[in-house]
Scaffold this motif. Structure first.
Motif, PDB file in Angstrom:
ATOM      1  N   GLY A 186      81.297  19.646  94.574  1.00 12.96           N
ATOM      2  CA  GLY A 186      81.187  20.716  93.924  1.00 12.96           C
ATOM      3  C   GLY A 186      80.364  21.617  92.904  1.00 12.96           C
ATOM      4  O   GLY A 186      80.634  21.451  91.508  1.00 12.96           O
TER       5      GLY A 186
ATOM      6  N   GLY B  83      78.071  23.278  92.710  1.00  5.14           N
ATOM      7  CA  GLY B  83      78.202  24.909  92.750  1.00  5.14           C
ATOM      8  C   GLY B  83      78.645  25.423  91.307  1.00  5.14           C
ATOM      9  O   GLY B  83      78.115  26.578  90.420  1.00  5.14           O
TER      10      GLY B  83
ATOM     11  N   ILE C 206      81.693  21.442  86.313  1.00  6.54           N
ATOM     12  CA  ILE C 206      82.191  19.898  86.310  1.00  6.54           C
ATOM     13  C   ILE C 206      81.054  19.568  87.427  1.00  6.54           C
ATOM     14  O   ILE C 206      80.128  18.579  86.510  1.00  6.54           O
ATOM     15  CB  ILE C 206      83.317  18.929  85.932  1.00  6.54           C
ATOM     16  N   GLY C 207      80.541  19.522  88.776  1.00  5.41           N
ATOM     17  CA  GLY C 207      79.956  19.177  89.168  1.00  5.41           C
ATOM     18  C   GLY C 207      78.417  19.274  89.593  1.00  5.41           C
ATOM     19  O   GLY C 207      77.192  19.098  89.083  1.00  5.41           O
TER      20      GLY C 207
ATOM     21  N   LEU D 293      81.211  23.579  98.786  1.00  2.00           N
ATOM     22  CA  LEU D 293      81.556  24.529 100.223  1.00  2.00           C
ATOM     23  C   LEU D 293      80.621  25.974 100.295  1.00  2.00           C
ATOM     24  O   LEU D 293      80.046  26.883 101.183  1.00  2.00           O
ATOM     25  CB  LEU D 293      83.414  24.672  99.278  1.00  2.00           C
TER      26      LEU D 293
ATOM     27  N   ASP E 216      82.213  21.213 103.536  1.00  3.38           N
ATOM     28  CA  ASP E 216      83.353  21.497 103.064  1.00  3.38           C
ATOM     29  C   ASP E 216      83.756  19.795 103.004  1.00  3.38           C
ATOM     30  O   ASP E 216      84.222  19.196 104.191  1.00  3.38           O
ATOM     31  CB  ASP E 216      83.973  22.411 103.820  1.00  3.38           C
ATOM     32  N   VAL E 217      84.341  19.599 101.871  1.00  5.37           N
ATOM     33  CA  VAL E 217      85.243  18.131 102.038  1.00  5.37           C
ATOM     34  C   VAL E 217      85.826  18.167 102.676  1.00  5.37           C
ATOM     35  O   VAL E 217      86.629  16.943 103.105  1.00  5.37           O
ATOM     36  CB  VAL E 217      85.346  17.652 100.404  1.00  5.37           C
TER      37      VAL E 217
ATOM     38  N   LEU F 109      90.542  21.867  94.081  1.00  2.00           N
ATOM     39  CA  LEU F 109      90.969  23.192  93.728  1.00  2.00           C
ATOM     40  C   LEU F 109      91.925  22.905  92.774  1.00  2.00           C
ATOM     41  O   LEU F 109      92.714  21.754  92.346  1.00  2.00           O
ATOM     42  CB  LEU F 109      91.733  23.268  94.841  1.00  2.00           C
TER      43      LEU F 109
ATOM     44  N   VAL G  12      92.486  19.167  99.840  1.00  2.00           N
ATOM     45  CA  VAL G  12      91.021  19.268  99.046  1.00  2.00           C
ATOM     46  C   VAL G  12      90.053  17.600  98.143  1.00  2.00           C
ATOM     47  O   VAL G  12      89.738  17.190  98.186  1.00  2.00           O
ATOM     48  CB  VAL G  12      90.167  20.516  98.613  1.00  2.00           C
TER      49      VAL G  12
ATOM     50  N   TYR H 210      99.466  20.843  92.048  1.00  2.00           N
ATOM     51  CA  TYR H 210      97.824  19.855  90.848  1.00  2.00           C
ATOM     52  C   TYR H 210      97.860  19.046  90.378  1.00  2.00           C
ATOM     53  O   TYR H 210      97.149  17.704  90.657  1.00  2.00           O
ATOM     54  CB  TYR H 210      97.253  20.877  90.346  1.00  2.00           C
TER      55      TYR H 210
ATOM     56  N   LYS I 167      95.931  14.956  91.683  1.00  2.00           N
ATOM     57  CA  LYS I 167      95.232  14.797  90.738  1.00  2.00           C
ATOM     58  C   LYS I 167      95.941  12.872  89.878  1.00  2.00           C
ATOM     59  O   LYS I 167      95.179  11.858  90.207  1.00  2.00           O
ATOM     60  CB  LYS I 167      94.941  15.160  88.770  1.00  2.00           C
TER      61      LYS I 167
ATOM     62  N   THR J 216      86.060  26.674  83.463  1.00  2.00           N
ATOM     63  CA  THR J 216      84.768  26.330  84.943  1.00  2.00           C
ATOM     64  C   THR J 216      85.718  28.068  85.195  1.00  2.00           C
ATOM     65  O   THR J 216      86.366  28.501  85.134  1.00  2.00           O
ATOM     66  CB  THR J 216      85.532  25.676  85.182  1.00  2.00           C
TER      67      THR J 216
ATOM     68  N   ILE K  25      86.821  27.274  87.623  1.00  2.00           N
ATOM     69  CA  ILE K  25      88.668  26.248  88.814  1.00  2.00           C
ATOM     70  C   ILE K  25      89.827  27.747  88.321  1.00  2.00           C
ATOM     71  O   ILE K  25      90.541  28.124  89.859  1.00  2.00           O
ATOM     72  CB  ILE K  25      88.662  25.515  88.728  1.00  2.00           C
TER      73      ILE K  25
ATOM     74  N   ARG L 116      89.285  31.177  90.260  1.00  2.00           N
ATOM     75  CA  ARG L 116      89.448  29.783  92.544  1.00  2.00           C
ATOM     76  C   ARG L 116      90.818  30.263  92.689  1.00  2.00           C
ATOM     77  O   ARG L 116      91.163  30.040  93.713  1.00  2.00           O
ATOM     78  CB  ARG L 116      88.388  29.270  92.371  1.00  2.00           C
TER      79      ARG L 116
HETATM   80  N1  NAD Z   1      88.437  22.299  85.065  1.00  2.00           N
HETATM   81  C1  NAD Z   1      89.492  22.331  84.709  1.00  2.00           C
HETATM   82  O1  NAD Z   1      90.451  22.846  83.306  1.00  2.00           O
HETATM   83  C2  NAD Z   1      89.569  20.526  85.016  1.00  2.00           C
HETATM   84  C3  NAD Z   1      90.712  20.255  83.590  1.00  2.00           C
HETATM   85  C4  NAD Z   1      90.412  18.721  85.275  1.00  2.00           C
HETATM   86  C5  NAD Z   1      89.717  18.075  85.844  1.00  2.00           C
HETATM   87  N2  NAD Z   1      89.201  18.999  86.395  1.00  2.00           N
HETATM   88  C6  NAD Z   1      89.102  18.440  87.868  1.00  2.00           C
HETATM   89  O2  NAD Z   1      87.044  18.459  88.006  1.00  2.00           O
HETATM   90  C7  NAD Z   1      86.913  19.118  89.484  1.00  2.00           C
HETATM   91  C8  NAD Z   1      85.570  19.827  88.653  1.00  2.00           C
HETATM   92  O3  NAD Z   1      86.720  20.875  88.576  1.00  2.00           O
HETATM   93  P1  NAD Z   1      85.747  22.803  88.615  1.00  2.00           P
HETATM   94  O4  NAD Z   1      86.729  22.564  87.131  1.00  2.00           O
HETATM   95  O5  NAD Z   1      84.285  22.175  87.516  1.00  2.00           O
HETATM   96  O6  NAD Z   1      85.713  23.659  89.432  1.00  2.00           O
HETATM   97  P2  NAD Z   1      84.888  24.967  89.439  1.00  2.00           P
HETATM   98  O7  NAD Z   1      85.568  25.432  90.715  1.00  2.00           O
HETATM   99  O8  NAD Z   1      84.736  24.783  88.842  1.00  2.00           O
HETATM  100  O9  NAD Z   1      83.771  23.629  90.629  1.00  2.00           O
HETATM  101  C9  NAD Z   1      84.452  22.859  91.503  1.00  2.00           C
HETATM  102  C10 NAD Z   1      83.283  23.549  92.837  1.00  2.00           C
HETATM  103  O10 NAD Z   1      84.111  22.603  94.079  1.00  2.00           O
HETATM  104  C11 NAD Z   1      83.997  23.747  94.893  1.00  2.00           C
HETATM  105  N3  NAD Z   1      84.566  23.634  96.467  1.00  2.00           N
HETATM  106  C12 NAD Z   1      86.168  23.922  96.579  1.00  2.00           C
HETATM  107  N4  NAD Z   1      86.607  23.520  97.635  1.00  2.00           N
HETATM  108  C13 NAD Z   1      85.565  23.074  98.107  1.00  2.00           C
HETATM  109  C14 NAD Z   1      85.260  22.615  99.209  1.00  2.00           C
HETATM  110  N5  NAD Z   1      86.469  22.006 100.475  1.00  2.00           N
HETATM  111  N6  NAD Z   1      84.665  21.513  99.827  1.00  2.00           N
HETATM  112  C15 NAD Z   1      83.481  21.555  98.831  1.00  2.00           C
HETATM  113  N7  NAD Z   1      83.295  22.068  97.402  1.00  2.00           N
HETATM  114  C16 NAD Z   1      84.536  22.574  97.454  1.00  2.00           C
HETATM  115  C17 NAD Z   1      83.862  24.906  94.532  1.00  2.00           C
HETATM  116  O11 NAD Z   1      82.835  25.553  95.394  1.00  2.00           O
HETATM  117  C18 NAD Z   1      83.196  24.985  93.526  1.00  2.00           C
HETATM  118  O12 NAD Z   1      81.611  24.737  92.711  1.00  2.00           O
HETATM  119  C19 NAD Z   1      88.461  19.631  90.060  1.00  2.00           C
HETATM  120  O13 NAD Z   1      88.452  18.005  90.737  1.00  2.00           O
HETATM  121  C20 NAD Z   1      88.756  20.058  89.716  1.00  2.00           C
HETATM  122  O14 NAD Z   1      90.383  19.575  89.626  1.00  2.00           O
HETATM  123  C21 NAD Z   1      88.873  20.441  86.074  1.00  2.00           C
END
Ligand code: NAD
Length: 249
Positions: free
Chosen positions: A13, A15, A18-19, A38, A60-61, A90, A110, A151, A155, A186, A188, A191
């Protein structure tokens, strides 16, 4: 020399959100980063870094083969993997009356199975390096929510996988922890199909219920992912809430 210098991390993730913030922080510490996403074009931000410090992998994970190939490419490039950050994920919004089996299956593919497949693919290298895994759970893994039940359940699964893997992998010297972020702006939410107005409403509503009065930033989450992954060598099996106090309300 910092404890990070010369070490190798796989970040899924990478791209976005948080990643990406985690990968940027690791690069800043002198680590080499195998950045998986992805969407290959989402990894264009790596152009700003020295080419020798990163590997870009379209993964793709949900695919066991893709995860195995990318782990092998990382090993071939640098010979070891010291840290795995499972940040690909997701979000799924919607009440029980509307959720579909296909959406739930994709979410778990995912968030739960993807996290598993990537960890499996990196495991031989992590065992050899006595490395660490940091998963990304969520506040809603422990705090019920009325509108994102599946969701939250995905988690909660990530949080419990973290604790179980910590026990299973401790004999190999591998630590497994998770960060449980609170609401953080972010990509998410978009998406998941939410409009800008819906996202703003959701985050404003959540911020009002956070003791520290605001949502988080990806950098604030990344700081603790990196800390749990690289330092704190006597900490394993923990799910650390980084959420402005939301989980204790
Ligand atoms: N943003 C929030 O409020 C929040 C809160 C709690 C937990 N999280 C968790 O933090 C993590 C990161 O989320 P984020 O908020 O940075 O979201 P984001 O959508 O900004 O980033 C997630 C990344 O994962 C990639 N991704 C999605 N499906 C994929 C797949 N099948 N294979 C490979 N890559 C894939 C996307 O392309 C994207 O670049 C997630 O696990 C999310 O559930 C986010």
């Amino acid at each position: 020399m910092s404890i990070a210098q010369g070490k190798v991390a796989v970040v899924t993730g990478a791209g976005s959100g948080i990643g990406r913030a985690t990968a940027e922080r690791l690069l800043g510490l002198g680590m080499r980063v195998s950045a998986w996403d992805l969407h290959a074009d989402a990894l264009a931000w790596l152009d700003a870094y020295e080419e020798s410090s990163y590997l870009r992998c379209r993964v793709d994970v949900r695919s066991e083969d893709a995860a195995r190939d990318a782990a092998a490419a990382t090993q071939a490039r640098w010979g070891h993997i010291d840290l795995l950050v499972n940040a690909a994920g997701l979000f799924l919004v919607g009440p029980l009356t509307e959720v579909t089996a296909a959406a739930i299956a994709d979410l778990f593919a995912v968030n739960v199975i993807g996290t598993t497949l990537v960890t499996q693919a990196c495991l031989p290298a992590l065992m050899a390096a006595r490395g660490a895994v940091v998963n990304v759970a969520s506040t809603v893994a422990v705090k019920p929510t009325a509108s994102n039940s599946h969701y939250a359940a995905s988690k909660a699964a990530v949080a419990q996988l973290t604790r179980c893997w910590a026990l299973e992998l401790a004999p190999h010297g591998i630590r497994v922890n998770a960060v449980a972020p609170g609401p953080t702006r972010t990509g998410i939410y978009a998406r998941a199909g939410m409009s800008e107005a819906q996202i703003n409403r959701l985050l404003e509503d959540r911020a009002a219920r956070i003791p520290l009065g605001r949502t988080g930033t990806p950098e604030e989450i990344a700081r603790w992912i990196v800390r749990l992954g690289l330092e704190d060598e006597w900490v394993t099996g923990q799910v650390l809430a980084v959420d402005g106090g939301m989980s204790v309300t």
